[in-house]
Scaffold this active site. Structure first.
Site, short mmCIF file in Angstrom:
data_model
loop_
_atom_site.label_atom_id
_atom_site.label_comp_id
_atom_site.label_asym_id
_atom_site.label_seq_id
_atom_site.Cartn_x
_atom_site.Cartn_y
_atom_site.Cartn_z
N LYS A 18 0.81 -1.21 0.00
CA LYS A 18 0.00 0.00 0.00
C LYS A 18 0.86 1.28 0.00
CE LYS A 18 -2.64 0.07 3.52
NZ LYS A 18 -3.38 1.06 4.30
N ARG A 93 -12.12 1.99 8.47
CA ARG A 93 -11.74 0.62 8.80
C ARG A 93 -12.95 -0.27 9.03
NH1 ARG A 93 -6.31 0.08 10.00
NH2 ARG A 93 -5.35 2.02 10.65
N ARG A 132 11.86 -11.39 8.62
CA ARG A 132 12.80 -10.26 8.66
C ARG A 132 13.71 -10.42 9.87
NH1 ARG A 132 9.11 -5.06 7.16
NH2 ARG A 132 7.91 -5.86 8.89
N ARG A 165 12.57 -9.11 15.49
CA ARG A 165 11.61 -8.38 16.32
C ARG A 165 10.40 -9.27 16.55
NH1 ARG A 165 9.87 -4.01 12.82
NH2 ARG A 165 8.22 -3.86 14.34
N ARG A 176 -1.80 -11.05 12.41
CA ARG A 176 -2.10 -9.68 11.96
C ARG A 176 -2.83 -9.68 10.63
NH1 ARG A 176 3.31 -6.86 11.35
NH2 ARG A 176 2.26 -5.20 10.22
#
Ligand SMILES: [Zn+2]
Ligand SMILES: [Zn+2]
Length: 308
Positions: A18, A93, A132, A165, A176
């Site tokens: 996005k 949303r 990551r 992380r 998520r």
């Protein structure tokens, strides 16, 4: 002057790309990119009335209520640079937010003109976001699949151990993405029912996604002089004075403006088979020269599709 005529919404899960595309769309439409998260941060930083009210909810650990968020968004859309519209990102949303937005825009004589949904398969989203790794010593970043270190778990540059992380762990990322897709479905259904939803395949190269976004915002049209197809942006100009400024859209390259809607329409397949060089260049990343875009009535662009 007509206001808020061209509010475009951008929807997409985390990892759908996005951010990359928002910049492109706001550039080609010449409208500001309004990200609700940035707005909230701006209001809190400046300590505005809305910002302080939002802060009070956040300090209590509560969600910022819809009325406050919509007030921030509308305050932003009422600023002069958004007179011709805006690209909204991160808002609405939920369906109640979408209904509130619709009512507020209607009061101003506007509407949501298009909803662009960047669709990317769930496993691809998870693959893009997960994996990551970062070097805690020199901050270099790696990705298991797209940019792996030469030796697993060790930084190429400084040989320190890599760490991940908590947010980038696969199970957290998968959750998520799942929550986003579940929560967004009612919104997608809502806009699909209004006939303004455009599902754009986001699992493709950046230039092909850009071309698909343009096609969703207008289409593909045939040029007059050469056997070439152009990307077309439906982007009405308000009628003013003697009416000479009225036009319905223009090609991405700015060579043609559309005054009567009587254009020859094509498909993305046709565009890729015989594309206008300048439209192609625009989706390949060279910034669109906004000065080159026709500005009626002193337009250098030809009328499209008419016999003129
Ligand atoms: Zn390092
Ligand atoms: Zn072109």
């Amino acid at each position: 002057m007509e206001r808020h005529r061209e509010v475009v919404l951008l929807l997409g899960a985390p990892g759908a790309g996005k951010g990359t595309q928002a910049r492109f769309i706001s550039d080609v439409l010449g409208v500001p990119h309004v990200a609700s998260g940035d707005l909230l941060r701006e209001h809190r930083r400046l300590g505005t009335e809305l910002g302080r009210a939002a802060q009070a909810y956040m300090d209590r650990g509560d969600l910022v209520p819809d009325e406050l968020v919509i007030a921030m968004v509308m305050e932003r859309l009422d600023r002069p640079d958004a007179e011709r519209g805006a690209l909204l990102d991160g808002f609405p949303r939920t369906r109640p937010q979408a209904e509130a937005l619709r009512a507020q825009l209607a009061e101003r004589g506007g509407a949501v003109q298009a909803v662009l949904y960047l669709a990317v398969p769930e496993p691809v989203l998870i693959e893009r976001l997960a994996g990551r790794w970062m070097c805690g010593h020199c901050q270099a970043t790696y990705h298991e699949q797209f940019k792996p270190p030469r030796q697993p778990g060790v930084c190429d540059l400084c040989q320190a151990a890599l760490s991940q992380r908590p947010d980038d762990r696969r199970e957290v990322v998968a959750n998520r993405v799942e929550v986003y897709l579940r929560d967004t479905q009612p919104l997608i259904d809502y806009y699909a029912a209004q006939g303004v939803l455009h599902r754009v395949d986001g699992h493709d190269t950046i230039e092909r996604v850009r071309a698909a976004l343009c096609a969703a915002l207008g289409g593909v049209v045939h040029g007059l002089r050469r056997d070439r197809w152009h990307l077309y942006l439906r982007h009405p100009r308000a009628v003013r004075g003697n009416g000479h400024e009225a036009w319905l859209g223009r090609t991405l390259c700015g060579k043609y403006v559309d005054r009567d809607g009587n254009r020859v329409r094509g498909t993305l397949t046709e565009f890729w088979a015989a594309s206008c060089r300048d439209c192609l260049r625009a989706v390949q990343g060279s910034p669109v020269d906004r000065e080159a875009a026709p500005k009626a009535p002193h337009s250098s662009g030809e009328a499209l599709g008419s016999s003129a």
